[in-house]
Design a protein around this motif. Structure first.
Motif, PDB file in Angstrom:
ATOM      1  N   SER A 151      53.992  59.556  65.292  1.00 14.41           N
ATOM      2  CA  SER A 151      55.331  58.987  65.145  1.00 14.41           C
ATOM      3  C   SER A 151      55.958  59.491  63.852  1.00 14.41           C
ATOM      4  CB  SER A 151      55.294  57.458  65.103  1.00 14.41           C
ATOM      5  OG  SER A 151      56.609  56.965  64.861  1.00 14.41           O
ATOM      6  N   PRO A 152      57.164  60.080  63.946  1.00 18.81           N
ATOM      7  CA  PRO A 152      57.860  60.493  62.732  1.00 18.81           C
ATOM      8  C   PRO A 152      58.627  59.343  62.089  1.00 18.81           C
ATOM      9  CG  PRO A 152      59.138  61.140  64.627  1.00 18.81           C
ATOM     10  CD  PRO A 152      57.869  60.494  65.153  1.00 18.81           C
ATOM     11  N   GLY A 153      58.394  58.110  62.564  1.00  9.17           N
ATOM     12  CA  GLY A 153      59.113  56.959  62.019  1.00  9.17           C
ATOM     13  C   GLY A 153      60.556  56.950  62.482  1.00  9.17           C
ATOM     14  N   SER A 154      61.387  56.168  61.782  1.00  8.39           N
ATOM     15  CA  SER A 154      62.793  56.067  62.190  1.00  8.39           C
ATOM     16  C   SER A 154      63.749  56.156  61.005  1.00  8.39           C
ATOM     17  CB  SER A 154      63.026  54.742  62.937  1.00  8.39           C
ATOM     18  OG  SER A 154      62.673  53.653  62.109  1.00  8.39           O
ATOM     19  N   SER A 155      63.229  56.624  59.849  1.00  4.65           N
ATOM     20  CA  SER A 155      64.091  56.624  58.673  1.00  4.65           C
ATOM     21  C   SER A 155      64.520  57.993  58.175  1.00  4.65           C
ATOM     22  CB  SER A 155      63.407  55.860  57.526  1.00  4.65           C
ATOM     23  OG  SER A 155      62.231  56.534  57.137  1.00  4.65           O
TER      24      SER A 155
END
Length: 163
Positions: A148-152
């Motif tokens: 997951s590359p995250g969401s930020s």
């Protein structure tokens, strides 16, 4: 990574070597940990290296959680069926299954090693060669890699060759 097995908020390159967020959505409806899954289930010892670089948020590990697999998103504290480490807000390094062993330096490159016979998963900072985290995993059901590359931020996670 599979370019078919990822959350709709992500894109995966055709060669499966990079995953990144399509657009930053800081709203309350944003998925915090959208993920791409490895294209094969893990049934033997496996190693993969990931360059997280300077990203402010990311998650890496393995899952056998049907909800994670179905929804293509990682949810912390999900019944002990995910074995994942995360970086949040550029500074909080956490593990879903215990304590972080070495948080003295924020890792830029991470080796994930599944010792299938011993049912152990290791996360190692490639640059310092120190273990970040290790944990027991349940290998009685299929395991899938989670990225997951995250969401930020829109920076990619990059699969790099084993050295």
């Amino acid at each position: 990574m599979s370019h078919e097995e990822h959350h709709e908020e992500l894109t995966v390159t055709d060669d499966g070597k990079q995953v990144k967020l399509l657009k930053i959505n800081p709203g309350p409806e944003a998925t915090k940990w959208p993920c791409a899954l490895g294209s094969i289930k893990l049934t033997r010892n496996s190693t993969w290296n990931v360059e997280v670089g300077e990203k402010g948020s990311w998650a890496l590990g393995v899952t056998q959680n049907e909800e994670t697999i179905k929804q293509k998103k990682y949810t912390p504290n999900s019944k002990g069926l995910d074995w994942v480490i995360t970086l949040s807000k550029g500074k909080t390094l956490e593990a879903s299954s215990g304590e972080i062993m070495d948080a003295s330096q924020r890792p830029r490159k991470i080796r994930v090693y599944l010792d299938f016979k011993k049912s152990m998963l290791y996360f190692t900072n490639i640059e310092t060669r120190l273990h970040i985290h290790k944990c027991n995993v349940d290998t009685t059901k299929p395991l899938y890699p989670v990225f997951s590359p995250g969401s930020s931020d829109k920076g990619p996670l990059i699969i790099i060759p084993n050295d």
